[in-house]
Design a protein around this motif. Structure first.
Motif, PDB file in Angstrom:
ATOM      1  N   ALA A 283      41.737  39.971  44.792  1.00 40.65           N
ATOM      2  CA  ALA A 283      42.061  41.392  44.685  1.00 40.65           C
ATOM      3  C   ALA A 283      43.184  41.774  45.636  1.00 40.65           C
ATOM      4  O   ALA A 283      44.076  42.558  45.291  1.00 40.65           O
ATOM      5  N   GLN A 284      43.162  41.188  46.827  1.00 39.98           N
ATOM      6  CA  GLN A 284      44.217  41.467  47.804  1.00 39.98           C
ATOM      7  C   GLN A 284      45.549  40.908  47.328  1.00 39.98           C
ATOM      8  O   GLN A 284      46.599  41.566  47.435  1.00 39.98           O
ATOM      9  N   LYS A 285      45.538  39.703  46.768  1.00 42.10           N
ATOM     10  CA  LYS A 285      46.777  39.106  46.251  1.00 42.10           C
ATOM     11  C   LYS A 285      47.369  39.939  45.114  1.00 42.10           C
ATOM     12  O   LYS A 285      48.589  40.060  44.986  1.00 42.10           O
ATOM     13  N   ALA A 286      46.497  40.515  44.300  1.00 38.17           N
ATOM     14  CA  ALA A 286      46.968  41.283  43.146  1.00 38.17           C
ATOM     15  C   ALA A 286      47.740  42.532  43.544  1.00 38.17           C
ATOM     16  O   ALA A 286      48.613  42.998  42.792  1.00 38.17           O
ATOM     17  N   GLN A 287      47.462  43.075  44.722  1.00 34.58           N
ATOM     18  CA  GLN A 287      48.107  44.324  45.131  1.00 34.58           C
ATOM     19  C   GLN A 287      49.626  44.192  45.226  1.00 34.58           C
ATOM     20  O   GLN A 287      50.359  45.169  45.036  1.00 34.58           O
ATOM     21  N   ALA A 288      50.118  42.981  45.485  1.00 36.26           N
ATOM     22  CA  ALA A 288      51.561  42.762  45.609  1.00 36.26           C
ATOM     23  C   ALA A 288      52.300  42.991  44.286  1.00 36.26           C
ATOM     24  O   ALA A 288      53.529  43.147  44.270  1.00 36.26           O
ATOM     25  N   TYR A 289      51.561  43.022  43.188  1.00 36.54           N
ATOM     26  CA  TYR A 289      52.187  43.167  41.871  1.00 36.54           C
ATOM     27  C   TYR A 289      52.200  44.613  41.381  1.00 36.54           C
ATOM     28  O   TYR A 289      52.679  44.883  40.274  1.00 36.54           O
ATOM     29  N   PHE A 290      51.711  45.544  42.189  1.00 33.43           N
ATOM     30  CA  PHE A 290      51.678  46.948  41.795  1.00 33.43           C
ATOM     31  C   PHE A 290      52.806  47.728  42.453  1.00 33.43           C
ATOM     32  O   PHE A 290      53.077  47.561  43.648  1.00 33.43           O
ATOM     33  N   HIS A 291      53.430  48.592  41.664  1.00 34.64           N
ATOM     34  CA  HIS A 291      54.528  49.412  42.161  1.00 34.64           C
ATOM     35  C   HIS A 291      54.445  50.800  41.547  1.00 34.64           C
ATOM     36  O   HIS A 291      53.873  50.986  40.462  1.00 34.64           O
TER      37      HIS A 291
ATOM     38  N   GLU B  54      37.176  44.973  42.294  1.00 32.77           N
ATOM     39  CA  GLU B  54      37.690  44.898  43.672  1.00 32.77           C
ATOM     40  C   GLU B  54      39.183  45.222  43.711  1.00 32.77           C
ATOM     41  O   GLU B  54      39.669  45.814  44.675  1.00 32.77           O
ATOM     42  N   VAL B  55      39.902  44.822  42.654  1.00 34.69           N
ATOM     43  CA  VAL B  55      41.322  45.176  42.561  1.00 34.69           C
ATOM     44  C   VAL B  55      41.472  46.694  42.586  1.00 34.69           C
ATOM     45  O   VAL B  55      42.311  47.242  43.316  1.00 34.69           O
ATOM     46  N   ALA B  56      40.656  47.385  41.809  1.00 35.83           N
ATOM     47  CA  ALA B  56      40.727  48.847  41.745  1.00 35.83           C
ATOM     48  C   ALA B  56      40.400  49.478  43.094  1.00 35.83           C
ATOM     49  O   ALA B  56      41.060  50.431  43.521  1.00 35.83           O
ATOM     50  N   ARG B  57      39.391  48.956  43.765  1.00 30.59           N
ATOM     51  CA  ARG B  57      38.996  49.509  45.072  1.00 30.59           C
ATOM     52  C   ARG B  57      40.106  49.363  46.105  1.00 30.59           C
ATOM     53  O   ARG B  57      40.231  50.188  47.007  1.00 30.59           O
ATOM     54  N   MET B  58      40.910  48.286  45.991  1.00 34.65           N
ATOM     55  CA  MET B  58      41.944  48.014  46.990  1.00 34.65           C
ATOM     56  C   MET B  58      43.283  48.694  46.695  1.00 34.65           C
ATOM     57  O   MET B  58      44.202  48.610  47.512  1.00 34.65           O
ATOM     58  N   MET B  59      43.409  49.347  45.565  1.00 33.17           N
ATOM     59  CA  MET B  59      44.688  49.994  45.254  1.00 33.17           C
ATOM     60  C   MET B  59      45.041  51.019  46.327  1.00 33.17           C
ATOM     61  O   MET B  59      44.224  51.870  46.679  1.00 33.17           O
ATOM     62  N   LEU B  60      46.251  50.908  46.837  1.00 34.52           N
ATOM     63  CA  LEU B  60      46.675  51.778  47.932  1.00 34.52           C
ATOM     64  C   LEU B  60      46.596  53.244  47.525  1.00 34.52           C
ATOM     65  O   LEU B  60      46.954  53.594  46.389  1.00 34.52           O
ATOM     66  N   PRO B  61      46.156  54.110  48.417  1.00 34.01           N
ATOM     67  CA  PRO B  61      45.969  55.517  48.059  1.00 34.01           C
ATOM     68  C   PRO B  61      47.260  56.231  47.669  1.00 34.01           C
ATOM     69  O   PRO B  61      47.213  57.258  46.982  1.00 34.01           O
ATOM     70  N   ASP B  62      48.418  55.712  48.118  1.00 28.59           N
ATOM     71  CA  ASP B  62      49.675  56.374  47.765  1.00 28.59           C
ATOM     72  C   ASP B  62      50.355  55.745  46.546  1.00 28.59           C
ATOM     73  O   ASP B  62      51.486  56.105  46.206  1.00 28.59           O
ATOM     74  N   LEU B  63      49.676  54.792  45.873  1.00 27.06           N
ATOM     75  CA  LEU B  63      50.238  54.192  44.669  1.00 27.06           C
ATOM     76  C   LEU B  63      50.244  55.205  43.537  1.00 27.06           C
ATOM     77  O   LEU B  63      49.206  55.720  43.137  1.00 27.06           O
ATOM     78  N   LYS B  64      51.427  55.472  43.001  1.00 27.97           N
ATOM     79  CA  LYS B  64      51.578  56.439  41.914  1.00 27.97           C
ATOM     80  C   LYS B  64      51.857  55.657  40.631  1.00 27.97           C
ATOM     81  O   LYS B  64      52.990  55.280  40.353  1.00 27.97           O
ATOM     82  N   ALA B  65      50.816  55.398  39.880  1.00 23.88           N
ATOM     83  CA  ALA B  65      50.925  54.599  38.661  1.00 23.88           C
ATOM     84  C   ALA B  65      49.947  55.125  37.626  1.00 23.88           C
ATOM     85  O   ALA B  65      49.081  55.953  37.921  1.00 23.88           O
TER      86      ALA B  65
END
Length: 249
Positions: free
Chosen positions: A81-89, A104-115
């Motif tokens: 899940a942590q590795k996957a965060q690098a692919y979100f913009h 777990e990927v969803a839980r780790m999404m950064l709070p300021d990610l606008k997607a």
């Protein structure tokens, strides 16, 4: 040699080699091809292996019900899940497939990610309802209660109208020859469509799923762009995967 002894030898060879050949088994066990075929059929019917052309491969040992899967390999799923965060913009359209790892990927999404996130997972939708800047769409359809996700014609129809930047694909089994597989035909159709409509497909793979196969093929390895692995996978197991045009991290 007794039948029970043959079956144990076949399972042991499968555990060691991650694949068995019908021809090789016939020679080693000194029995006919028909006997080996019956043995493999019996083991397959008992859920102990998956028959493929010319032999068999292991089946995934993971339970199918989501509430049981959540408890399995939790630390490894956190790594993925942590590795996957690098692919979100910011600005992406993201498909988050069903699965305990993707939760777990969803839980780790950064709070300021606008997607924008589309998901067919009841649990992931609940998690992302609390995210402050994600625009969330739920892919409604028939509910598969064991897996706690939706599937069916309604989900496929909605997916046909989407062009996703990235799909985070849930994996039940993955094999270097067969590809990504799953146990249920209805879920398979949804995953297949997710792959088709996504510019980039990322598969999240825990060690126990490598070189295993289920009944229905979602996609081949050549249709994946990235294979994220946990830190428990033996590098030797990944050699056959590296022959494909896929990023392995």
């Amino acid at each position: 040699m007794l039948r029970e002894e043959r079956l144990q030898i076949i399972l042991k060879m499968l555990e060691t080699n991650q694949r068995v050949s019908s021809v090789e088994l016939s020679e080693i066990l000194n029995v006919s091809d028909d006997t080996i075929r019956r043995d493999l059929n019996e083991l397959a019917e008992n859920g102990l292996l998956k028959k493929v052309h010319g032999g068999a491969v292991p089946r995934s040992a993971h339970p199918y019900k989501l509430k049981e899967r959540i408890k399995v390999a939790h630390e490894e799923k956190m790594v993925l899940a942590q590795k996957a965060q690098a692919y979100f913009h910011d600005g992406q359209v993201i498909l988050l497939d069903n699965g305990s790892t993707n939760m777990e990927v969803a839980r780790m999404m950064l709070p300021d990610l606008k997607a924008t996130v589309f998901t067919n997972s009841l649990q992931i939708a609940q998690i992302l309802c609390e995210h402050p800047s994600i625009q969330l769409f739920f892919l409604g359809g028939k509910v598969f209660k064991d897996a706690q996700n939706t599937y069916g014609a309604e989900v496929i129809e909605m997916l046909q109208k989407i062009r996703a930047d990235i799909c985070i694909l849930g994996v039940c089994g993955i094999h270097h020859d067969i590809g990504v597989t799953i146990q249920d035909w209805g879920e398979n159709q949804v995953k297949r469509k997710m792959v088709d409509i996504s510019q980039k497909v990322v598969a999240l793979v825990t060690a126990s799923k490598v070189n295993t196969a289920e009944s229905y093929v979602v996609c081949t390895l050549d249709e994946l762009d990235v294979m994220l692995t946990d830190d428990c996978i033996d590098e030797a197991l990944l050699k056959d995967y590296q022959k494909h045009d896929i990023v392995i991290q």
